[in-house]
Write a protein that holds these residues in place. Structure first.
Motif, short mmCIF file in Angstrom:
data_model
loop_
_atom_site.label_atom_id
_atom_site.label_comp_id
_atom_site.label_asym_id
_atom_site.label_seq_id
_atom_site.Cartn_x
_atom_site.Cartn_y
_atom_site.Cartn_z
N TYR A 315 0.85 -1.19 0.00
CA TYR A 315 0.00 0.00 0.00
C TYR A 315 0.88 1.24 0.00
O TYR A 315 1.95 1.25 0.63
N THR A 316 0.43 2.29 -0.66
CA THR A 316 1.18 3.55 -0.63
C THR A 316 0.79 4.43 0.55
O THR A 316 1.51 5.35 0.90
N TRP A 317 -0.39 4.19 1.14
CA TRP A 317 -0.87 4.99 2.26
C TRP A 317 -1.02 6.46 1.91
O TRP A 317 -0.98 7.33 2.79
N THR A 318 -1.16 6.75 0.64
CA THR A 318 -1.21 8.14 0.17
C THR A 318 -2.46 8.34 -0.68
O THR A 318 -2.42 8.17 -1.90
N PRO A 319 -3.58 8.70 -0.09
CA PRO A 319 -4.81 8.83 -0.87
C PRO A 319 -4.79 10.04 -1.78
O PRO A 319 -4.36 11.12 -1.40
N ALA A 320 -5.25 9.86 -3.01
CA ALA A 320 -5.44 10.96 -3.93
C ALA A 320 -6.92 11.15 -4.22
O ALA A 320 -7.29 11.81 -5.19
N PHE A 321 -7.77 10.57 -3.39
CA PHE A 321 -9.22 10.71 -3.52
C PHE A 321 -9.69 11.95 -2.77
O PHE A 321 -9.34 12.12 -1.59
N ILE A 322 -10.46 12.80 -3.40
CA ILE A 322 -11.01 13.99 -2.74
C ILE A 322 -12.24 13.55 -1.96
O ILE A 322 -13.36 13.53 -2.47
N ALA A 323 -12.01 13.14 -0.72
CA ALA A 323 -13.07 12.57 0.10
C ALA A 323 -12.68 12.67 1.56
O ALA A 323 -11.51 12.88 1.89
N TYR A 324 -13.68 12.53 2.45
CA TYR A 324 -13.39 12.42 3.87
C TYR A 324 -14.05 11.15 4.38
O TYR A 324 -14.97 10.60 3.76
N GLY A 325 -13.58 10.68 5.52
CA GLY A 325 -14.15 9.47 6.09
C GLY A 325 -13.92 9.43 7.59
O GLY A 325 -13.51 10.44 8.19
N THR A 330 -7.50 5.75 3.79
CA THR A 330 -7.59 5.79 2.33
C THR A 330 -8.24 7.07 1.84
O THR A 330 -8.40 7.25 0.63
N GLN A 331 -8.63 7.97 2.74
CA GLN A 331 -9.29 9.22 2.37
C GLN A 331 -8.31 10.39 2.47
O GLN A 331 -7.37 10.36 3.24
N MET A 332 -8.58 11.44 1.68
CA MET A 332 -7.79 12.66 1.82
C MET A 332 -7.87 13.20 3.24
O MET A 332 -6.85 13.54 3.86
N GLU A 342 -7.39 15.00 9.85
CA GLU A 342 -6.03 14.84 9.35
C GLU A 342 -6.06 14.88 7.83
O GLU A 342 -6.79 14.12 7.20
N ASP A 343 -5.26 15.78 7.25
CA ASP A 343 -5.07 15.80 5.79
C ASP A 343 -3.84 14.96 5.49
O ASP A 343 -2.72 15.32 5.84
N ARG A 344 -4.06 13.83 4.79
CA ARG A 344 -2.98 12.88 4.53
C ARG A 344 -2.28 13.12 3.20
O ARG A 344 -1.32 12.43 2.86
N THR A 345 -2.77 14.09 2.42
CA THR A 345 -2.19 14.29 1.10
C THR A 345 -0.96 15.21 1.11
O THR A 345 -0.20 15.23 0.14
N ILE A 346 -0.75 15.96 2.18
CA ILE A 346 0.30 16.99 2.18
C ILE A 346 1.68 16.34 2.07
O ILE A 346 2.01 15.42 2.81
N SER A 347 2.48 16.86 1.18
CA SER A 347 3.80 16.30 0.89
C SER A 347 4.84 16.75 1.91
O SER A 347 4.79 17.87 2.43
N SER A 348 5.82 15.89 2.14
CA SER A 348 6.94 16.25 3.02
C SER A 348 7.76 17.40 2.45
O SER A 348 8.54 18.03 3.17
#
Length: 359
Positions: A315-325, A330-332, A342-348
């Protein structure tokens, strides 16, 4: 500690002889001048001078007037790896006026507008990073001095983390001496990848801390023969690094969390204001992504389709889906708890001042 005389005494007590007057360019890279502690007052009132045309993205050329970086006393950070030196985050001025191209100055403007509306933005960020080395041909490979970090699923693995424990402990101790409240470290999902978690606080302080964290990690890693890189995707077959942001709005008068509610019909413990907030985030997600994932390499981390399982771990653990959950990685936007997003899409690789200002 905003009183200069009290801070001067503290610096003398701490044995501080030099100051790093530090700001960031548009990429979030730390830029500094070193000045002796005897120039402390000048660093407050006038600032250290910089030629802005030599720095990326600050709106200046070789013909421009000097930028002056004036230190923020509240950002005083003695440097563990150089005990006679302290770092101060700074704001840029040109001709005596706040410089609008300074990422920190711009962020303070946004936070001031929020406070006038009655809100404080509280944020915690999780700086994932890799420890790497370069081979004889200059290519990156995982720092693995004991040749044990080779599992396809190395996340949380003791044996894989053990060689890095001394580095992580020194990093933790140095940050906790500054009162950051580091509460856990772990080996992340990719070989050679680590994360350090520290307490959330107001958004400006968190952005200052992320910047200092990058400085600290780079210097301490070098002691152990490693390069600390915040490149989001240094290896195509391994999970990338993020700078996950956990946040809520608080009442500017009493500090109460305004995102929590016991009357949430969706069962997530969130208020109407919270849903309106993330509704705006989701609506503007693509535009936000241009700021929170600012480099080409960032988009090698954000994957869809088969790319979601392209990592060695599965798994990449990096969602690119514009969604919340709910508590769903697996959600942004993950709802990590009542009133806690938590926003999981933000890059290091993001500039934390620009990323959080865009929010």
């Amino acid at each position: 500690m905003s009183d200069r005389d009290a801070l001067r005494k503290q610096m003398e007590k701490d044995g501080i002889e030099y100051l790093l007057v530090q700001f960031v360019d548009i990429t979030g890279a730390a830029k500094v001048k070193m000045v002796p502690a005897s120039a402390f007052d000048a660093a407050i009132d006038e600032g250290a001078g910089f030629a802005g045309g030599a720095v990326w993205g600050v709106g200046q050329g070789p013909h421009s007037h000097d930028m002056l970086a004036r230190i923020d006393l509240d950002s005083y950070s003695p440097i563990a790896w150089k005990p006679n030196t302290a770092r101060f985050a700074s704001d840029l001025f040109v001709d005596g006026e706040a410089h609008p191209y300074c990422p920190r100055t711009n962020f303070k403007r946004v936070l001031s507008d929020a406070r006038e509306a009655g809100y404080v933005f509280n944020v915690g960020m999780e700086p994932e990073h890799f420890l790497v080395v370069r081979d004889d041909e200059g290519a990156l490979r995982v720092w693995d001095p004991d040749e044990v970090d080779s599992l396809s699923k190395p996340c949380y693995d003791f044996r894989s983390m053990a060689p890095a424990m001394e580095y992580l402990q020194e990093l933790t101790a140095s940050l906790n001496r500054l009162g950051w409240g580091v509460y856990q470290c772990d080996h992340e999902d990719a070989n050679g990848q680590f994360e350090v978690n520290f307490d959330y606080t107001d958004a400006l302080t968190t952005a200052d801390r992320v910047t200092f964290f990058r400085m600290a990690a780079s210097q301490l890693a070098a002691k152990y023969g490693a390069i600390a890189t915040f490149m989001p995707k240094p290896f195509s077959d391994r999970t990338g690094s993020g700078l996950h942001a956990h946040y809520h709005l608080a009442d500017a008068e009493n500090g109460n969390d305004l995102f929590q509610s016991e009357n949430d019909g969706r069962g997530l413990g969130c208020s109407q204001l919270a849903y309106h907030f993330i509704g705006g985030v989701l609506h503007h997600a693509r535009a936000l992504c241009a700021v929170t994932s600012p480099t080409v390499n960032c988009y090698k981390r954000l994957q869809l389709g088969a790319g979601l399982q392209s990592s060695r771990s599965g798994y990449t653990w990096t969602p690119a889906f514009i969604a919340y959950g709910d508590n769903n990685r697996t959600q942004m936007i993950r709802t990590a708890g009542p009133g806690h997003f938590e926003d999981r899409t933000i890059s290091s690789a993001t500039n934390p001042y620009l990323a959080l200002a865009a929010y």
